[in-house]
Design a protein around this motif. Structure first.
Motif, PDB file in Angstrom:
ATOM      1  N   GLU A  80       0.828  -1.206   0.000  1.00 30.09           N
ATOM      2  CA  GLU A  80       0.000   0.000   0.000  1.00 30.09           C
ATOM      3  C   GLU A  80       0.862   1.256   0.000  1.00 30.09           C
ATOM      4  O   GLU A  80       0.519   2.260  -0.651  1.00 30.09           O
ATOM      5  CB  GLU A  80      -0.934  -0.011   1.211  1.00 30.09           C
ATOM      6  CG  GLU A  80      -1.903   1.164   1.228  1.00 30.09           C
ATOM      7  CD  GLU A  80      -2.922   1.067   2.348  1.00 30.09           C
ATOM      8  OE1 GLU A  80      -3.834   1.913   2.394  1.00 30.09           O
ATOM      9  OE2 GLU A  80      -2.805   0.136   3.178  1.00 30.09           O
ATOM     10  N   SER A  83       1.826   1.995  -3.468  1.00 27.98           N
ATOM     11  CA  SER A  83       0.702   2.490  -4.272  1.00 27.98           C
ATOM     12  C   SER A  83       0.395   3.946  -3.968  1.00 27.98           C
ATOM     13  O   SER A  83       0.007   4.700  -4.860  1.00 27.98           O
ATOM     14  CB  SER A  83      -0.536   1.622  -4.026  1.00 27.98           C
ATOM     15  OG  SER A  83      -1.069   1.844  -2.731  1.00 27.98           O
ATOM     16  N   LYS A  96      -2.257  -0.916  -5.948  1.00 27.12           N
ATOM     17  CA  LYS A  96      -3.508  -0.365  -5.431  1.00 27.12           C
ATOM     18  C   LYS A  96      -4.676  -1.268  -5.795  1.00 27.12           C
ATOM     19  O   LYS A  96      -5.585  -1.496  -4.977  1.00 27.12           O
ATOM     20  CB  LYS A  96      -3.754   1.039  -5.984  1.00 27.12           C
ATOM     21  CG  LYS A  96      -5.018   1.695  -5.404  1.00 27.12           C
ATOM     22  CD  LYS A  96      -5.210   3.114  -5.905  1.00 27.12           C
ATOM     23  CE  LYS A  96      -6.465   3.727  -5.279  1.00 27.12           C
ATOM     24  NZ  LYS A  96      -6.698   5.116  -5.740  1.00 27.12           N
ATOM     25  N   ASN A 130     -10.499   0.709  -6.091  1.00 20.24           N
ATOM     26  CA  ASN A 130      -9.034   0.754  -6.153  1.00 20.24           C
ATOM     27  C   ASN A 130      -8.464   0.385  -7.518  1.00 20.24           C
ATOM     28  O   ASN A 130      -7.242   0.310  -7.675  1.00 20.24           O
ATOM     29  CB  ASN A 130      -8.438  -0.180  -5.094  1.00 20.24           C
ATOM     30  CG  ASN A 130      -8.664   0.331  -3.683  1.00 20.24           C
ATOM     31  OD1 ASN A 130      -8.779   1.528  -3.456  1.00 20.24           O
ATOM     32  ND2 ASN A 130      -8.733  -0.581  -2.725  1.00 20.24           N
TER      33      ASN A 130
END
Length: 393
Positions: A80, A83, A96, A130
């Motif tokens: 994460e 991302s 993501k 996402n």
């Protein structure tokens, strides 16, 4: 601004990922750095997993489970972070897309079932949050296919009209995002999904895709031959889609002196059957149909059985021998277009129609006639719904 077409890798002769070095591509460096990190965590986790299999200490098992969950969470956090920090790079968009969307809490005033439905709908509506719908590269990774497959298997209810709504919503979202490759891949996936689906009436979303995407030219990659094939098949499906009024028939009975029109049957439910006296499966199914009809309330249900071939004496003899007491008609004299309207290729074919002669169930087994008929009678308030039995406390 890096030239992503000029880069190279270095490694040892053992091809050990931990010794891999990339030059000329910062994005690949990020990828290999993360891969090394995850690989190192994986080796440690493997040891814990082996220990968990061998130990009989429940307390230690709980401790190991927590350790493994924490390690998995650490990898997710690392992914994460990439991302968030590099949203303009493909690796940022890829990582993501791999992030799980977590459901929000349901309002406190909702009951347990309502809260569960609320969270289901929220997750269904936000499942793709996402995923960058402009990124073609996602389709070239396993991530996009995995998300699409999970979405269909876990969020698609066995309700054809809902399937159509979800299909259009997803295709519109991708179209707005701008990825032609995602659009093409998803539409082809959905076409295959509905073609293979075992759900009742899921030829309806299949027909919708054929009619509204292929026939309308939205599947721009398809050649004219495939497009024509899809449109032809859509035309064949249209008359017998669920919730469509069944094409009427007016056929002669065994006397050949009078015809019986299906639309004039007045019972709340009509069972329509296409069968053949020489069909092996029909020989097994039709006695079950007859047994059901003999015990059924004739004011509530009628059976309209259509013989599809031309051995008229054999047909009449079978009806007499088997004592079929329901309506028996035959496609004599070529006066009815049942083959075209119902696209009959195999027998038996069993449809269950409501009071308006709308198709509610189709291509069911003889053993399922009773339950489907009762469902429609309950739906019309003609018989009471059976309460589920619960054990006394």
């Amino acid at each position: 601004d890096e030239d992503q077409t000029k880069y190279y890798f270095e490694t040892d002769t053992l091809l050990d990922p931990s010794s891999m070095i990339t030059k000329g591509s910062y994005e690949n460096k990020l990828f290999f750095d993360f891969t090394k990190y995850a690989s190192a965590k994986g080796k440690i986790a493997s040891g814990y997993q082996n220990e968990m299999k061998s130990t009989e200490d429940e307390a230690r098992k709980e401790e190991l489970t927590k350790i493994l969950m924490d390690m998995s969470a650490d990898i997710s956090v690392k992914r994460e972070e990439i991302s968030v920090k590099y949203p303009e790079l493909f690796i940022g968009r890829l990582y993501k897309a791999m992030l799980e969307v977590v459901a929000i809490d349901a309002p406190e005033d909702l009951g347990k079932d309502e809260a569960r439905e609320y969270q289901y709908m929220w997750l269904r509506n936000h499942y793709w949050d996402n995923v960058d719908m402009s990124e073609d590269g996602l389709v070239r990774s396993p991530v996009f296919h995995g998300k699409l497959s999970y979405y269909m298997d876990n969020f698609m209810p066995p309700i054809p009209d809902t399937a159509i709504l979800m299909t259009d919503a997803l295709m519109n979202k991708i179209e707005k995002g701008g990825s032609d490759i995602q659009y093409k891949y998803t539409l082809q996936y959905l076409l295959d999904y509905f073609q293979k689906s075992k759900y009742m009436c899921f030829d309806k979303p299949l027909h919708h895709i054929a009619q509204n995407y292929y026939c309308e030219g939205k599947a721009y990659w398809s050649d004219s031959a495939f497009k024509d094939k899809m449109c032809t098949e859509a035309g064949k499906m249209a008359p017998t889609l669920c919730d469509v009024i069944a094409p009427d028939m007016n056929m002669p009975d065994t006397s050949f002196k009078r015809t019986v029109r299906m639309s004039e049957i007045t019972t709340p439910v009509t069972v329509l059957i296409f069968w053949d006296i020489n069909c092996g499966h029909c020989k097994k199914e039709m006695p079950i149909v007859s047994q059901y009809y003999d015990s059924a309330n004739k004011e509530q249900v009628q059976i309209y059985a259509v013989y599809t071939q031309g051995d008229w004496e054999g047909w009449k003899e079978r009806i007499k021998d088997e004592e079929f007491k329901f309506i028996n008609v035959g496609a004599a004299f070529g006066i009815d277009q049942f083959r075209k309207n119902y696209n009959i290729k195999t027998t038996p074919q069993i449809y269950v129609l409501d009071k308006d002669k709308k198709i509610k169930f189709k291509k069911i087994a003889a053993k399922d006639i009773k339950s489907t008929v009762n469902f429609l009678l309950e739906e019309q308030g003609i018989i009471e719904k059976k309460e589920e039995k619960t054990e006394a406390n």
